[in-house]
Design a protein around this motif. Structure first.
Motif, PDB file in Angstrom:
ATOM      1  N   ILE A 178       0.837  -1.402   0.080  1.00  0.00           N
ATOM      2  CA  ILE A 178      -0.070   0.175  -0.148  1.00  0.00           C
ATOM      3  C   ILE A 178       0.873   1.447  -0.093  1.00  0.00           C
ATOM      4  N   ALA A 179       1.858   1.246   0.805  1.00  0.00           N
ATOM      5  CA  ALA A 179       2.848   2.408   0.768  1.00  0.00           C
ATOM      6  C   ALA A 179       3.393   2.670  -0.472  1.00  0.00           C
ATOM      7  N   ALA A 180       3.769   1.413  -0.882  1.00  0.00           N
ATOM      8  CA  ALA A 180       4.765   1.728  -2.503  1.00  0.00           C
ATOM      9  C   ALA A 180       3.636   2.546  -3.613  1.00  0.00           C
ATOM     10  N   ASP A 181       2.469   1.835  -3.387  1.00  0.00           N
ATOM     11  CA  ASP A 181       1.369   2.411  -4.352  1.00  0.00           C
ATOM     12  C   ASP A 181       1.205   3.760  -4.050  1.00  0.00           C
ATOM     13  N   VAL A 182       1.124   4.438  -2.748  1.00  0.00           N
ATOM     14  CA  VAL A 182       0.991   5.836  -2.233  1.00  0.00           C
ATOM     15  C   VAL A 182       2.025   6.584  -2.779  1.00  0.00           C
ATOM     16  N   PHE A 183       3.412   6.186  -2.548  1.00  0.00           N
ATOM     17  CA  PHE A 183       4.708   6.776  -2.770  1.00  0.00           C
ATOM     18  C   PHE A 183       4.717   7.024  -4.268  1.00  0.00           C
ATOM     19  N   ALA A 184       4.369   5.876  -5.064  1.00  0.00           N
ATOM     20  CA  ALA A 184       4.548   6.039  -6.553  1.00  0.00           C
ATOM     21  C   ALA A 184       3.333   7.088  -7.044  1.00  0.00           C
ATOM     22  N   GLU A 185       2.304   6.890  -6.601  1.00  0.00           N
ATOM     23  CA  GLU A 185       1.147   8.011  -7.105  1.00  0.00           C
ATOM     24  C   GLU A 185       1.416   9.529  -6.656  1.00  0.00           C
ATOM     25  N   GLN A 186       1.763   9.462  -5.394  1.00  0.00           N
ATOM     26  CA  GLN A 186       1.720  10.973  -4.775  1.00  0.00           C
ATOM     27  C   GLN A 186       3.261  11.597  -4.751  1.00  0.00           C
ATOM     28  N   GLY A 187       4.285  10.870  -4.758  1.00  0.00           N
ATOM     29  CA  GLY A 187       5.391  11.315  -4.681  1.00  0.00           C
ATOM     30  C   GLY A 187       6.129  10.940  -3.187  1.00  0.00           C
ATOM     31  N   TYR A 188       7.138  11.105  -3.004  1.00  0.00           N
ATOM     32  CA  TYR A 188       7.814  10.812  -1.774  1.00  0.00           C
ATOM     33  C   TYR A 188       7.593  11.762  -0.733  1.00  0.00           C
ATOM     34  N   ASN A 189       7.798  12.978  -1.121  1.00  0.00           N
ATOM     35  CA  ASN A 189       7.934  14.266  -0.426  1.00  0.00           C
ATOM     36  C   ASN A 189       6.634  14.709  -0.009  1.00  0.00           C
ATOM     37  N   ALA A 190       5.459  14.256  -0.759  1.00  0.00           N
ATOM     38  CA  ALA A 190       4.259  14.696  -0.761  1.00  0.00           C
ATOM     39  C   ALA A 190       3.388  13.495   0.406  1.00  0.00           C
ATOM     40  N   THR A 191       4.107  12.380   0.510  1.00  0.00           N
ATOM     41  CA  THR A 191       3.351  11.422   1.086  1.00  0.00           C
ATOM     42  C   THR A 191       3.781  11.375   2.588  1.00  0.00           C
ATOM     43  N   THR A 192       2.655  11.584   3.402  1.00  0.00           N
ATOM     44  CA  THR A 192       2.923  11.299   4.964  1.00  0.00           C
ATOM     45  C   THR A 192       2.417  10.173   5.514  1.00  0.00           C
ATOM     46  N   VAL A 193       2.915   9.573   6.597  1.00  0.00           N
ATOM     47  CA  VAL A 193       2.330   8.594   7.099  1.00  0.00           C
ATOM     48  C   VAL A 193       0.925   8.537   7.482  1.00  0.00           C
ATOM     49  N   ARG A 194       0.272   9.523   7.866  1.00  0.00           N
ATOM     50  CA  ARG A 194      -1.133   9.605   7.725  1.00  0.00           C
ATOM     51  C   ARG A 194      -1.716   9.071   6.469  1.00  0.00           C
ATOM     52  N   LYS A 195      -1.277   9.551   5.333  1.00  0.00           N
ATOM     53  CA  LYS A 195      -1.737   9.320   4.339  1.00  0.00           C
ATOM     54  C   LYS A 195      -1.474   7.699   3.641  1.00  0.00           C
ATOM     55  N   ILE A 196      -0.655   7.138   4.038  1.00  0.00           N
ATOM     56  CA  ILE A 196      -0.394   5.848   4.180  1.00  0.00           C
ATOM     57  C   ILE A 196      -1.188   5.204   4.938  1.00  0.00           C
ATOM     58  N   ALA A 197      -1.681   5.361   6.090  1.00  0.00           N
ATOM     59  CA  ALA A 197      -2.427   4.821   7.264  1.00  0.00           C
ATOM     60  C   ALA A 197      -3.824   4.845   6.602  1.00  0.00           C
ATOM     61  N   ASP A 198      -4.313   6.159   5.898  1.00  0.00           N
ATOM     62  CA  ASP A 198      -5.738   6.391   5.289  1.00  0.00           C
ATOM     63  C   ASP A 198      -5.800   5.235   4.294  1.00  0.00           C
ATOM     64  N   ALA A 199      -4.712   5.105   3.385  1.00  0.00           N
ATOM     65  CA  ALA A 199      -4.963   4.143   2.418  1.00  0.00           C
ATOM     66  C   ALA A 199      -5.166   2.858   2.876  1.00  0.00           C
ATOM     67  N   ALA A 200      -4.490   2.650   3.940  1.00  0.00           N
ATOM     68  CA  ALA A 200      -4.618   1.225   4.680  1.00  0.00           C
ATOM     69  C   ALA A 200      -5.792   0.988   5.412  1.00  0.00           C
ATOM     70  N   GLY A 201      -6.616   2.013   5.664  1.00  0.00           N
ATOM     71  CA  GLY A 201      -7.710   2.022   6.515  1.00  0.00           C
ATOM     72  C   GLY A 201      -7.416   1.820   8.028  1.00  0.00           C
ATOM     73  N   MET A 202      -6.381   2.418   8.569  1.00  0.00           N
ATOM     74  CA  MET A 202      -6.075   2.342   9.720  1.00  0.00           C
ATOM     75  C   MET A 202      -5.449   3.796  10.565  1.00  0.00           C
ATOM     76  N   LEU A 203      -5.191   3.818  11.620  1.00  0.00           N
ATOM     77  CA  LEU A 203      -4.714   5.150  12.388  1.00  0.00           C
ATOM     78  C   LEU A 203      -3.556   5.107  12.196  1.00  0.00           C
ATOM     79  N   ALA A 204      -2.998   6.435  12.108  1.00  0.00           N
ATOM     80  CA  ALA A 204      -1.437   6.761  11.880  1.00  0.00           C
ATOM     81  C   ALA A 204      -0.574   5.936  13.059  1.00  0.00           C
ATOM     82  N   GLY A 205      -1.210   6.166  14.146  1.00  0.00           N
ATOM     83  CA  GLY A 205      -0.588   5.567  15.319  1.00  0.00           C
ATOM     84  C   GLY A 205      -0.423   3.931  15.163  1.00  0.00           C
ATOM     85  N   SER A 206      -1.383   3.217  14.501  1.00  0.00           N
ATOM     86  CA  SER A 206      -1.199   1.926  14.393  1.00  0.00           C
ATOM     87  C   SER A 206       0.049   1.360  13.315  1.00  0.00           C
TER      88      SER A 206
END
Length: 218
Positions: free
Chosen positions: A37-65
């Protein structure tokens, strides 16, 4: 007594098999899913624009998790790229160590490249877009070594082909290397697994055009 012995032997065999192939834990499976999931988000949005929260949202979980599995987005990116490059070089090294002629080596390297795009499309896209900036960071300096190995592998194959008469004597090997490198790996921008063509079929069509041309010979 014989029945008990057979049962004991069967149990021992099952135990041996279990030791040889330890089951994958749910945590390890989930970790792999999150990296995908993180790879897909990095590829689509770019590394600098990607936050842990965005990856967590894509995974359907809280950033803390997400921090339960990874300590940072840098750790995720490093594991994504290292996994891709490790598999790429496993394949390349097998090709380069095989007793193949230069044309067959070139064909096998191209085929292996398309297979890696099939397995790690998002990682390839990240590598293409981000490696120029990532190599300036100590954590990603290993990318420079990989780039150098990659260039050496392809150039040596092309040079051997010219020397052995498999490729034209007037071939500009460095220009040919750049052309093949860019036209192969750009496929990550349009290739989709299950899109109707296997990586082997795409490699066959590509090699036919590069090595034999597309015009009908008269």
């Amino acid at each position: 007594m014989p029945k008990q012995k057979q049962s004991s032997d069967t149990s021992a065999a099952q135990t041996t098999r279990a030791k040889k192939k330890p089951p994958v834990t749910p945590s390890a499976e989930r970790r792999g899913e999150l990296l995908g999931i993180a790879a897909d988000v990095f590829a689509e949005q770019g590394y600098n624009a990607t936050t842990v929260r965005k990856i967590a949202d894509a995974a359907g979980m809280l950033a803390g998790s997400l921090y339960y599995h990874f300590d940072s987005k840098e750790s995720m990116l490093e594991e994504i790229l290292r996994t891709f490059l490790t598999e790429l070089w496993d394949g390349y090294d097998s090709v380069l160590s095989a007793p193949l002629g230069p044309r067959e080596t070139l064909e096998a390297l191209v085929t292996e490249s398309f297979r890696e795009i099939d397995r790690h499309r998002s990682a390839v896209a990240i590598y293409q877009k981000e490696s120029k900036h990532l190599v300036t960071q100590t954590r990603f300096e290993y990318l420079v070594e990989s780039q150098q190995r990659f260039e050496k592998a392809w150039l040596s194959t092309l040079e051997r082909g010219v020397a052995e008469g498999a490729f034209r004597a007037d071939l500009d090997v460095r220009l040919a290397y750049r052309f093949v490198r860019d036209t192969v790996w750009v496929a990550a921008s349009w290739y989709r697994p299950g899109g109707g063509h296997s990586p082997e079929e795409i490699a066959r069509q590509y090699l036919s055009m590069v090595l034999d041309g597309i015009a009908v010979r008269t």
